[in-house]
Scaffold this motif. Structure first.
Motif, PDB file in Angstrom:
ATOM      1  N   PHE A  12      50.564  50.074  31.860  1.00  0.00           N
ATOM      2  CA  PHE A  12      49.158  49.685  31.884  1.00  0.00           C
ATOM      3  C   PHE A  12      48.895  48.556  32.880  1.00  0.00           C
ATOM      4  CE2 PHE A  12      45.556  47.159  30.346  1.00  0.00           C
ATOM      5  CZ  PHE A  12      44.577  48.136  30.421  1.00  0.00           C
ATOM      6  N   ASN A  13      49.794  47.537  32.905  1.00  0.00           N
ATOM      7  CA  ASN A  13      49.576  46.379  33.776  1.00  0.00           C
ATOM      8  C   ASN A  13      49.639  46.748  35.256  1.00  0.00           C
ATOM      9  OD1 ASN A  13      49.038  44.313  31.972  1.00  0.00           O
ATOM     10  ND2 ASN A  13      51.189  44.260  31.371  1.00  0.00           N
ATOM     11  N   VAL A  14      50.609  47.592  35.601  1.00  0.00           N
ATOM     12  CA  VAL A  14      50.721  48.025  37.001  1.00  0.00           C
ATOM     13  C   VAL A  14      49.474  48.794  37.402  1.00  0.00           C
ATOM     14  CG1 VAL A  14      52.125  49.251  38.661  1.00  0.00           C
ATOM     15  CG2 VAL A  14      53.193  48.176  36.692  1.00  0.00           C
ATOM     16  N   LEU A  16      46.491  48.612  36.056  1.00  0.00           N
ATOM     17  CA  LEU A  16      45.344  47.706  36.132  1.00  0.00           C
ATOM     18  C   LEU A  16      45.377  46.937  37.450  1.00  0.00           C
ATOM     19  CD1 LEU A  16      42.919  46.489  34.486  1.00  0.00           C
ATOM     20  CD2 LEU A  16      44.446  44.581  34.021  1.00  0.00           C
ATOM     21  N   PHE A  17      46.594  46.503  37.818  1.00  0.00           N
ATOM     22  CA  PHE A  17      46.752  45.777  39.082  1.00  0.00           C
ATOM     23  C   PHE A  17      46.271  46.624  40.260  1.00  0.00           C
ATOM     24  CE2 PHE A  17      49.627  44.918  42.724  1.00  0.00           C
ATOM     25  CZ  PHE A  17      49.152  43.658  43.039  1.00  0.00           C
ATOM     26  N   LEU A  20      42.424  47.051  40.170  1.00  0.00           N
ATOM     27  CA  LEU A  20      41.698  45.852  40.604  1.00  0.00           C
ATOM     28  C   LEU A  20      41.800  45.665  42.118  1.00  0.00           C
ATOM     29  CD1 LEU A  20      42.500  43.267  37.788  1.00  0.00           C
ATOM     30  CD2 LEU A  20      40.311  44.301  38.301  1.00  0.00           C
ATOM     31  N   GLN A  21      42.994  45.908  42.662  1.00  0.00           N
ATOM     32  CA  GLN A  21      43.149  45.755  44.119  1.00  0.00           C
ATOM     33  C   GLN A  21      42.274  46.760  44.867  1.00  0.00           C
ATOM     34  OE1 GLN A  21      44.419  43.505  45.793  1.00  0.00           O
ATOM     35  NE2 GLN A  21      45.903  42.461  44.537  1.00  0.00           N
ATOM     36  N   ILE A  23      39.475  48.007  43.817  1.00  0.00           N
ATOM     37  CA  ILE A  23      38.085  47.525  43.718  1.00  0.00           C
ATOM     38  C   ILE A  23      37.829  46.462  44.790  1.00  0.00           C
ATOM     39  CG2 ILE A  23      36.458  46.246  42.271  1.00  0.00           C
ATOM     40  CD1 ILE A  23      37.703  47.589  39.849  1.00  0.00           C
TER      41      ILE A  23
ATOM     42  N   ARG B  49      49.397  39.702  30.241  1.00  0.00           N
ATOM     43  CA  ARG B  49      49.225  39.950  31.675  1.00  0.00           C
ATOM     44  C   ARG B  49      47.907  40.630  32.000  1.00  0.00           C
ATOM     45  NH1 ARG B  49      54.718  42.211  33.939  1.00  0.00           N
ATOM     46  NH2 ARG B  49      53.561  42.035  35.860  1.00  0.00           N
ATOM     47  N   THR B  50      47.444  41.474  31.096  1.00  0.00           N
ATOM     48  CA  THR B  50      46.169  42.146  31.331  1.00  0.00           C
ATOM     49  C   THR B  50      45.046  41.119  31.465  1.00  0.00           C
ATOM     50  OG1 THR B  50      47.013  43.806  29.829  1.00  0.00           O
ATOM     51  CG2 THR B  50      44.727  44.008  30.491  1.00  0.00           C
ATOM     52  N   MET B  53      45.277  39.001  34.666  1.00  0.00           N
ATOM     53  CA  MET B  53      44.772  39.642  35.888  1.00  0.00           C
ATOM     54  C   MET B  53      43.253  39.661  35.912  1.00  0.00           C
ATOM     55  SD  MET B  53      47.125  42.765  37.095  1.00  0.00           S
ATOM     56  CE  MET B  53      47.806  43.289  35.563  1.00  0.00           C
ATOM     57  N   PHE B  57      40.876  37.951  38.663  1.00  0.00           N
ATOM     58  CA  PHE B  57      39.798  38.640  39.370  1.00  0.00           C
ATOM     59  C   PHE B  57      38.502  37.831  39.291  1.00  0.00           C
ATOM     60  CE2 PHE B  57      36.373  41.789  39.668  1.00  0.00           C
ATOM     61  CZ  PHE B  57      36.734  42.422  40.852  1.00  0.00           C
ATOM     62  N   ALA B  74      39.276  37.535  45.480  1.00  0.00           N
ATOM     63  CA  ALA B  74      39.507  38.272  44.245  1.00  0.00           C
ATOM     64  C   ALA B  74      40.823  39.029  44.354  1.00  0.00           C
ATOM     65  CB  ALA B  74      38.351  39.230  43.992  1.00  0.00           C
ATOM     66  N   SER B  75      41.031  39.668  45.497  1.00  0.00           N
ATOM     67  CA  SER B  75      42.256  40.435  45.717  1.00  0.00           C
ATOM     68  C   SER B  75      43.486  39.534  45.656  1.00  0.00           C
ATOM     69  CB  SER B  75      42.151  41.122  47.077  1.00  0.00           C
ATOM     70  OG  SER B  75      43.306  41.819  47.354  1.00  0.00           O
ATOM     71  N   VAL B  78      44.167  38.294  42.028  1.00  0.00           N
ATOM     72  CA  VAL B  78      44.759  39.334  41.188  1.00  0.00           C
ATOM     73  C   VAL B  78      46.245  39.454  41.508  1.00  0.00           C
ATOM     74  CG1 VAL B  78      44.808  41.810  40.749  1.00  0.00           C
ATOM     75  CG2 VAL B  78      42.639  40.636  40.841  1.00  0.00           C
ATOM     76  N   TYR B  82      49.239  38.699  38.901  1.00  0.00           N
ATOM     77  CA  TYR B  82      50.201  39.757  38.581  1.00  0.00           C
ATOM     78  C   TYR B  82      51.634  39.255  38.749  1.00  0.00           C
ATOM     79  CZ  TYR B  82      52.613  44.251  38.855  1.00  0.00           C
ATOM     80  OH  TYR B  82      53.456  45.296  38.635  1.00  0.00           O
ATOM     81  N   TRP B 129      48.039  36.558  51.824  1.00  0.00           N
ATOM     82  CA  TRP B 129      47.240  37.745  51.480  1.00  0.00           C
ATOM     83  C   TRP B 129      45.799  37.591  51.970  1.00  0.00           C
ATOM     84  CZ3 TRP B 129      48.756  42.367  50.332  1.00  0.00           C
ATOM     85  CH2 TRP B 129      47.902  43.270  49.732  1.00  0.00           C
TER      86      TRP B 129
END
Lengths: 284, 177
Positions: A12-14, A16-17, A20-21, A23, B49-50, B53, B57, B74-75, B78, B82, B129
């Motif tokens: 799930f975390n990967v 979501l990561f 988000l990226q 987006i 972690r959810t 992140m 964001f 934002a990128s 995140v 992570y 980044w």
């Protein structure tokens, strides 16, 4: 099916990561293309309010500079008044205009309205300014903004009810058509993103021989700015290798570090001209 | 003070300092001082972690709204949100420090060096980044590298100063309390 759910729960975390990226990347790409995003208006309202509050405090520290610049602008306008010219020649005799003052209104082409600049960046790779008035005062995207001295600042790209965002000349997407005052050669003004207040002008043929200190003015080829507003002064001109053009470096006429007020130019002819242009592009 | 209130207060303070103080400092065109992401580094250990992140964001997005360019920070935020748990797992010295202390700090990471490695690596990743995303526009590898290194150096100095001024004394939590 169960395996899919297990997979999603496990990673799930990967996931979501990655989502988000994606987006973020979409926001970057979309925004720099169309200069507006889904959140444009709301974010404008909230950050605009905070900026206005901060500017209210900071404004007092710049009162002296603001006053000086307004006095200078007033001086310039006084010098343009009719009664400051001596007219000895009988040909230039002053005549009473037969036109009524009121009837001039329909022929007016530009209207200037003042706006306070409440946020201003110069250090970022892409700089924006925020004005304290918006669509309630008739501002629209595409209108030009100048200083009290008539030096170009930028173009409005986004408006909310009470705020307007201006793409400053110090922005990599900013392209303004300019002209050498002396020889009349035209070119495009860009910013290379390196130093504030230093711009680059491309597309001037090698035939023109500008020297340091020459004025560069707006060409009047777009509906944004009237002809003859000062853009900047030449620092140096070098031939661009491999092309038949010069590469001119110039100092912008507006000092972006100290601006406090801007004047927004409303061109009454703009809708008509733009409609014609759109028609011409469609017919191609 | 509840943790949420404390962090909300911290968040607004970091944003205001970043937008109205640091963004107005013009040291050199190569140097962009960043401090706001220290907020993410200071978040408690136990956040999952959810949520981390999503907070990342939100933090980046807020700064982007002030700069009228959504996406860039934002990128980057995140990304560091992570990577943060991985780094903490590697750098934390003794077993169980996560449960004994509340949040990453000089004390809980076991010394200034470990904390500066933690902050330095994430600062480097964040800056690299952001500038990488921006460099699509301006090109040039050397420009990108010098800008990243110089900005990271300034950022580290800022983080060190912040750590010294606002030293976060943390109680050693045990099972008995």
């Amino acid at each position: 099916m169960r395996n899919i759910f297990l997979f999603i729960r496990r990673y799930f975390n990967v996931l979501l990561f990655v989502v988000l990226q994606v987006i973020c990347l979409l926001l970057i790409v979309r925004y720099s293309k169309y200069h507006q995003a889904i959140f444009g208006n709301t974010a404008n309202q909230i950050t605009g309010k905070i900026n206005a509050g901060y500017n209210n405090i900071e404004y007092y520290f710049h009162l002296r500079q603001t006053n000086d610049s307004l006095v200078k602008a007033n001086e310039m306008l006084y010098n343009k008044l009719r009664y400051s010219f001596n007219l000895p020649d009988s040909v230039n005799r002053e005549m009473l205009d037969s036109m009524k003052v009121d009837s001039l209104y329909p022929f007016r082409q530009y209207r200037f309205s003042s706006a306070k600049i409440i946020a201003n960046d110069v250090t970022l790779p892409n700089n924006f300014l925020v004005l304290s008035k918006g669509s309630n005062d008739g501002f629209k995207p595409g209108m030009g903004v100048i200083t009290a001295q008539g030096a170009v600042i930028g173009i409005i790209t986004d408006v909310s009810n009470n705020y307007a965002v201006v793409m400053s000349l110090l922005h990599k997407d900013s392209k303004i058509s300019g002209k050498l005052l002396k020889s009349g050669e035209t070119g495009t003004l860009l910013w290379d993103g390196k130093e504030p207040n230093i711009l680059v002008m491309n597309g001037v043929s090698k035939g023109a021989k500008p020297i340091a200190g020459d004025s560069i003015i707006t060409s009047g080829f777009s509906t944004t700015f009237p002809k003859g507003l000062l853009l900047g002064r030449v620092i140096s001109a070098k031939p661009d290798e491999g092309t038949s053009y010069l590469k001119i470096t110039l100092r912008s006429a507006a000092n972006f570090n100290t601006i406090e007020y801007g004047y927004v130019i409303d061109n009454f002819d703009a809708p008509g001209v733009n409609k014609l242009l759109e028609k011409a592009i469609k017919q191609q | 003070m509840p943790v949420i209130v404390k962090n909300l207060f911290r968040f607004s303070l970091f944003m205001l300092v970043q937008v109205y103080v640091l963004d107005n400092i013009r040291l050199h065109q190569m140097v962009t001082p960043y401090l706001y992401f220290l907020f993410i580094l200071w978040l408690p250990f136990h956040i999952n972690r959810t949520l981390l992140m999503i907070i990342g964001f939100a933090v980046g997005f807020t700064l982007d709204s002030f700069r009228h360019q959504p996406g860039f920070h934002a990128s980057a935020c995140v990304l560091i949100a992570y990577l943060r748990p991985f780094l903490i797992n590697i750098l934390i010295p003794q077993e169980g420090a996560e449960s004994n202390y509340l949040a990453p700090s000089v004390q809980s990471m076991g010394g200034l060096l470990a904390f500066m490695v933690y902050a330095g690596l994430l600062a480097f990743i964040h800056n690299a980044w952001v500038f990488l995303l921006e460099a699509w526009q301006f090109g040039s590898v050397w420009y990108f590298l010098t800008k990243t290194l110089l900005s990271t150096a300034i950022t580290l100095v800022l983080i060190l100063i912040t750590e010294l001024i606002f030293s976060r004394k943390q109680r050693f939590r045990t099972n008995t309390t």
